[in-house]
Design a protein around this motif. Structure first.
Motif, PDB file in Angstrom:
ATOM      1  N   GLU A  57       0.835  -1.193   0.000  1.00  0.00           N
ATOM      2  CA  GLU A  57       0.000   0.000   0.000  1.00  0.00           C
ATOM      3  C   GLU A  57       0.877   1.253   0.000  1.00  0.00           C
ATOM      4  O   GLU A  57       1.933   1.281   0.635  1.00  0.00           O
ATOM      5  CB  GLU A  57      -0.921   0.017   1.226  1.00  0.00           C
ATOM      6  N   TYR A  58       0.408   2.272  -0.707  1.00  0.00           N
ATOM      7  CA  TYR A  58       1.167   3.511  -0.845  1.00  0.00           C
ATOM      8  C   TYR A  58       0.213   4.702  -0.765  1.00  0.00           C
ATOM      9  O   TYR A  58      -0.896   4.650  -1.302  1.00  0.00           O
ATOM     10  CB  TYR A  58       1.886   3.572  -2.191  1.00  0.00           C
ATOM     11  N   ASP A  59       0.650   5.764  -0.112  1.00  0.00           N
ATOM     12  CA  ASP A  59      -0.044   7.041  -0.156  1.00  0.00           C
ATOM     13  C   ASP A  59       0.729   7.954  -1.108  1.00  0.00           C
ATOM     14  O   ASP A  59       1.915   8.238  -0.879  1.00  0.00           O
ATOM     15  CB  ASP A  59      -0.119   7.684   1.235  1.00  0.00           C
ATOM     16  N   LEU A  60       0.075   8.382  -2.165  1.00  0.00           N
ATOM     17  CA  LEU A  60       0.738   9.123  -3.231  1.00  0.00           C
ATOM     18  C   LEU A  60       0.329  10.592  -3.215  1.00  0.00           C
ATOM     19  O   LEU A  60      -0.806  10.926  -2.888  1.00  0.00           O
ATOM     20  CB  LEU A  60       0.374   8.520  -4.587  1.00  0.00           C
ATOM     21  N   LYS A  61       1.275  11.433  -3.614  1.00  0.00           N
ATOM     22  CA  LYS A  61       0.997  12.859  -3.754  1.00  0.00           C
ATOM     23  C   LYS A  61       1.789  13.396  -4.932  1.00  0.00           C
ATOM     24  O   LYS A  61       2.535  12.660  -5.599  1.00  0.00           O
ATOM     25  CB  LYS A  61       1.361  13.605  -2.473  1.00  0.00           C
ATOM     26  N   ALA A  62       1.652  14.692  -5.189  1.00  0.00           N
ATOM     27  CA  ALA A  62       2.290  15.309  -6.351  1.00  0.00           C
ATOM     28  C   ALA A  62       3.783  15.051  -6.371  1.00  0.00           C
ATOM     29  O   ALA A  62       4.471  15.215  -5.356  1.00  0.00           O
ATOM     30  CB  ALA A  62       2.014  16.816  -6.360  1.00  0.00           C
ATOM     31  N   GLY A  63       4.295  14.625  -7.528  1.00  0.00           N
ATOM     32  CA  GLY A  63       5.717  14.365  -7.696  1.00  0.00           C
ATOM     33  C   GLY A  63       6.102  12.914  -7.581  1.00  0.00           C
ATOM     34  O   GLY A  63       7.250  12.547  -7.864  1.00  0.00           O
ATOM     35  N   ASP A  64       5.167  12.041  -7.178  1.00  0.00           N
ATOM     36  CA  ASP A  64       5.476  10.616  -7.028  1.00  0.00           C
ATOM     37  C   ASP A  64       5.343   9.899  -8.366  1.00  0.00           C
ATOM     38  O   ASP A  64       4.391  10.118  -9.124  1.00  0.00           O
ATOM     39  CB  ASP A  64       4.547   9.973  -5.995  1.00  0.00           C
ATOM     40  N   LEU A  65       6.299   9.018  -8.641  1.00  0.00           N
ATOM     41  CA  LEU A  65       6.360   8.258  -9.886  1.00  0.00           C
ATOM     42  C   LEU A  65       5.738   6.888  -9.680  1.00  0.00           C
ATOM     43  O   LEU A  65       5.931   6.253  -8.639  1.00  0.00           O
ATOM     44  CB  LEU A  65       7.822   8.102 -10.321  1.00  0.00           C
ATOM     45  N   ILE A  66       4.997   6.411 -10.689  1.00  0.00           N
ATOM     46  CA  ILE A  66       4.355   5.101 -10.648  1.00  0.00           C
ATOM     47  C   ILE A  66       4.874   4.265 -11.806  1.00  0.00           C
ATOM     48  O   ILE A  66       4.886   4.723 -12.954  1.00  0.00           O
ATOM     49  CB  ILE A  66       2.825   5.238 -10.746  1.00  0.00           C
ATOM     50  N   LEU A  67       5.291   3.040 -11.510  1.00  0.00           N
ATOM     51  CA  LEU A  67       5.827   2.123 -12.513  1.00  0.00           C
ATOM     52  C   LEU A  67       5.102   0.784 -12.407  1.00  0.00           C
ATOM     53  O   LEU A  67       5.208   0.098 -11.388  1.00  0.00           O
ATOM     54  CB  LEU A  67       7.334   1.908 -12.302  1.00  0.00           C
ATOM     55  N   PHE A  68       4.378   0.411 -13.455  1.00  0.00           N
ATOM     56  CA  PHE A  68       3.688  -0.883 -13.473  1.00  0.00           C
ATOM     57  C   PHE A  68       4.256  -1.737 -14.593  1.00  0.00           C
ATOM     58  O   PHE A  68       4.330  -1.306 -15.746  1.00  0.00           O
ATOM     59  CB  PHE A  68       2.191  -0.718 -13.716  1.00  0.00           C
ATOM     60  N   ASN A  69       4.649  -2.960 -14.250  1.00  0.00           N
ATOM     61  CA  ASN A  69       4.971  -3.957 -15.264  1.00  0.00           C
ATOM     62  C   ASN A  69       3.677  -4.527 -15.833  1.00  0.00           C
ATOM     63  O   ASN A  69       2.617  -4.419 -15.212  1.00  0.00           O
ATOM     64  CB  ASN A  69       5.768  -5.104 -14.636  1.00  0.00           C
ATOM     65  N   PRO A  70       3.733  -5.157 -16.995  1.00  0.00           N
ATOM     66  CA  PRO A  70       2.554  -5.885 -17.450  1.00  0.00           C
ATOM     67  C   PRO A  70       2.106  -6.889 -16.388  1.00  0.00           C
ATOM     68  O   PRO A  70       2.914  -7.618 -15.814  1.00  0.00           O
ATOM     69  CB  PRO A  70       3.056  -6.597 -18.712  1.00  0.00           C
ATOM     70  N   ARG A  71       0.834  -6.870 -16.088  1.00  0.00           N
ATOM     71  CA  ARG A  71       0.171  -7.788 -15.147  1.00  0.00           C
ATOM     72  C   ARG A  71       0.473  -7.508 -13.678  1.00  0.00           C
ATOM     73  O   ARG A  71       0.169  -8.333 -12.822  1.00  0.00           O
ATOM     74  CB  ARG A  71       0.464  -9.254 -15.487  1.00  0.00           C
ATOM     75  N   ASP A  72       1.028  -6.355 -13.371  1.00  0.00           N
ATOM     76  CA  ASP A  72       1.098  -5.932 -11.968  1.00  0.00           C
ATOM     77  C   ASP A  72      -0.308  -5.500 -11.545  1.00  0.00           C
ATOM     78  O   ASP A  72      -0.818  -4.485 -12.015  1.00  0.00           O
ATOM     79  CB  ASP A  72       2.063  -4.746 -11.794  1.00  0.00           C
ATOM     80  N   ASN A  73      -0.937  -6.284 -10.662  1.00  0.00           N
ATOM     81  CA  ASN A  73      -2.300  -5.923 -10.264  1.00  0.00           C
ATOM     82  C   ASN A  73      -2.277  -4.725  -9.319  1.00  0.00           C
ATOM     83  O   ASN A  73      -1.393  -4.592  -8.478  1.00  0.00           O
ATOM     84  CB  ASN A  73      -3.008  -7.103  -9.608  1.00  0.00           C
ATOM     85  N   HIS A  74      -3.260  -3.855  -9.469  1.00  0.00           N
ATOM     86  CA  HIS A  74      -3.294  -2.630  -8.677  1.00  0.00           C
ATOM     87  C   HIS A  74      -4.692  -2.042  -8.665  1.00  0.00           C
ATOM     88  O   HIS A  74      -5.507  -2.325  -9.540  1.00  0.00           O
ATOM     89  CB  HIS A  74      -2.321  -1.590  -9.245  1.00  0.00           C
ATOM     90  N   TYR A  75      -4.976  -1.230  -7.667  1.00  0.00           N
ATOM     91  CA  TYR A  75      -6.211  -0.455  -7.617  1.00  0.00           C
ATOM     92  C   TYR A  75      -5.968   0.760  -6.743  1.00  0.00           C
ATOM     93  O   TYR A  75      -4.996   0.808  -5.975  1.00  0.00           O
ATOM     94  CB  TYR A  75      -7.403  -1.273  -7.132  1.00  0.00           C
ATOM     95  N   CYS A  76      -6.817   1.777  -6.873  1.00  0.00           N
ATOM     96  CA  CYS A  76      -6.568   3.012  -6.138  1.00  0.00           C
ATOM     97  C   CYS A  76      -7.871   3.728  -5.825  1.00  0.00           C
ATOM     98  O   CYS A  76      -8.907   3.480  -6.445  1.00  0.00           O
ATOM     99  CB  CYS A  76      -5.629   3.936  -6.911  1.00  0.00           C
ATOM    100  N   ALA A  77      -7.781   4.630  -4.846  1.00  0.00           N
ATOM    101  CA  ALA A  77      -8.935   5.404  -4.410  1.00  0.00           C
ATOM    102  C   ALA A  77      -8.442   6.757  -3.925  1.00  0.00           C
ATOM    103  O   ALA A  77      -7.297   6.902  -3.501  1.00  0.00           O
ATOM    104  CB  ALA A  77      -9.680   4.675  -3.291  1.00  0.00           C
ATOM    105  N   PRO A  78      -9.298   7.777  -3.977  1.00  0.00           N
ATOM    106  CA  PRO A  78      -8.887   9.107  -3.502  1.00  0.00           C
ATOM    107  C   PRO A  78      -8.708   9.128  -1.997  1.00  0.00           C
ATOM    108  O   PRO A  78      -9.311   8.337  -1.268  1.00  0.00           O
ATOM    109  CB  PRO A  78     -10.043  10.014  -3.937  1.00  0.00           C
ATOM    110  N   ILE A  79      -7.872  10.027  -1.527  1.00  0.00           N
ATOM    111  CA  ILE A  79      -7.702  10.275  -0.095  1.00  0.00           C
ATOM    112  C   ILE A  79      -8.449  11.567   0.232  1.00  0.00           C
ATOM    113  O   ILE A  79      -8.148  12.620  -0.336  1.00  0.00           O
ATOM    114  CB  ILE A  79      -6.217  10.408   0.279  1.00  0.00           C
ATOM    115  N   GLY A  80      -9.409  11.483   1.141  1.00  0.00           N
ATOM    116  CA  GLY A  80     -10.151  12.677   1.530  1.00  0.00           C
ATOM    117  C   GLY A  80     -10.874  13.346   0.384  1.00  0.00           C
ATOM    118  O   GLY A  80     -11.040  14.563   0.387  1.00  0.00           O
ATOM    119  N   ARG A  81     -11.262  12.558  -0.623  1.00  0.00           N
ATOM    120  CA  ARG A  81     -11.960  13.068  -1.815  1.00  0.00           C
ATOM    121  C   ARG A  81     -11.157  14.128  -2.560  1.00  0.00           C
ATOM    122  O   ARG A  81     -11.707  14.973  -3.280  1.00  0.00           O
ATOM    123  CB  ARG A  81     -13.352  13.613  -1.464  1.00  0.00           C
ATOM    124  N   GLU A  82      -9.838  14.092  -2.405  1.00  0.00           N
ATOM    125  CA  GLU A  82      -8.997  15.016  -3.182  1.00  0.00           C
ATOM    126  C   GLU A  82      -9.063  14.639  -4.657  1.00  0.00           C
ATOM    127  O   GLU A  82      -9.067  13.457  -5.018  1.00  0.00           O
ATOM    128  CB  GLU A  82      -7.554  14.978  -2.683  1.00  0.00           C
TER     129      GLU A  82
END
Length: 287
Positions: free
Chosen positions: A56-81
């Motif tokens: 699990e990760y908390d992301l904000k401006a400036g953070d890089l995301i790297l997904f390989n093929p078939r890396d499962n993932h899902y996401c949701a807003p924090i505080g409706r931002e």
């Protein structure tokens, strides 16, 4: 009631053979899924909670995301931002070609980190995106993309062969292959369990642990991935729905938008002309 303007900018560049996304003002949650291609993206604004491969990760401006093929993932807003996000999607054949040019070796790159906090590489992603947006000369676009991949290969990637064999076992691979070959059919859990001589409860636990998504979510994901390829070929959404196992076009549209953030027709439009780069902008009012 006033609303926030939600925008989704989607580009397909024929010179590079890659897609680029910019999502602005987004509050949508994305379900647990994977892609058949590499994703290199960064957060421009807002905050997101990301789940990827059991971490699990908390992301904000400036953070890089790297997904390989078939890396499962899902996401949701924090505080409706509201999320502002840019990414490039690079299919495996394109990545292999670039990696071969850069390293002189034939191998499948494997990202060793899914998240890099406050990474300067985000600027390189933005440069590729801008080159596509402005339809700069092919040389400029290729140079920007090669520089981006070179940075990532040096800092956050290892040859697939040396990354460790922590993938699914043979029985699970067999189930994946079966679903890929029969994705348009009404597959039942009993069918899968009988293939490996196991109970349904054991199958669900072991498959989800090894693949990162449940069998049903796996099936839906590969259906969406197949649907994207058919839409890119110009096949109509109604026909694509039937070819990929969805009960009707409404069912197909709802799932497609949940996974991709666009309707099938909106996605298909970025492949509908002969320009080197094609942009689609979708705006919605969200409260």
């Amino acid at each position: 009631m006033s609303g926030n303007q939600e925008q989704r900018h989607i580009y397909y560049d024929r010179d590079l053979g890659i897609e680029a996304y910019q999502l602005s003002g987004i509050v949508q949650k994305f379900p647990n899924h994977f892609h058949e291609y590499y994703v290199i993206g960064f957060i421009e604004g807002g905050k997101r909670h990301l789940w990827c491969k059991g971490q699990e990760y908390d992301l904000k401006a400036g953070d890089l995301i790297l997904f390989n093929p078939r890396d499962n993932h899902y996401c949701a807003p924090i505080g409706r931002e509201l999320l502002d996000y840019r990414a490039v999607n690079i299919h495996t054949d394109v990545m292999l070609s670039i990696a071969r040019e850069i390293t002189g070796k034939d191998y499948i790159p494997h990202f060793t980190q899914n998240v890099v906090y406050q990474s300067e590489i985000a600027l390189s992603v933005a440069e590729v995106y801008e080159a596509m947006l402005l339809d700069m000369p092919k040389l400029k676009k290729e140079e920007s993309l090669f520089c981006l991949i070179d940075q990532i290969l040096q800092e956050y990637a290892a040859p697939f062969e040396t990354a460790g064999d922590d993938g699914p076992g043979e029985k699970t691979k067999m189930l994946c292959s079966y679903m890929e070959q029969h994705l348009a059919e009404n597959i039942a859990l009993d069918d899968l369990a009988s293939m490996i001589g196991a109970g349904k409860s054991y199958l669900l636990r072991s498959f989800t642990k090894e693949v990162g998504v449940s069998p049903y979510r796996y099936l839906q994901t590969i259906r969406i991935e197949r649907a994207k390829k058919l839409l890119e070929q110009g096949i109509g959404p109604i026909d694509v729905a039937g070819m990929t196992g969805f009960s009707d076009q409404s069912h197909f549209t709802n799932y497609f938008k949940e996974f991709i953030g666009l309707t099938p027709k909106q996605y298909q439009r970025i492949f509908s002309d002969t320009l080197p780069a094609r942009e689609i902008i979708i705006e919605n009012e969200v409260n």
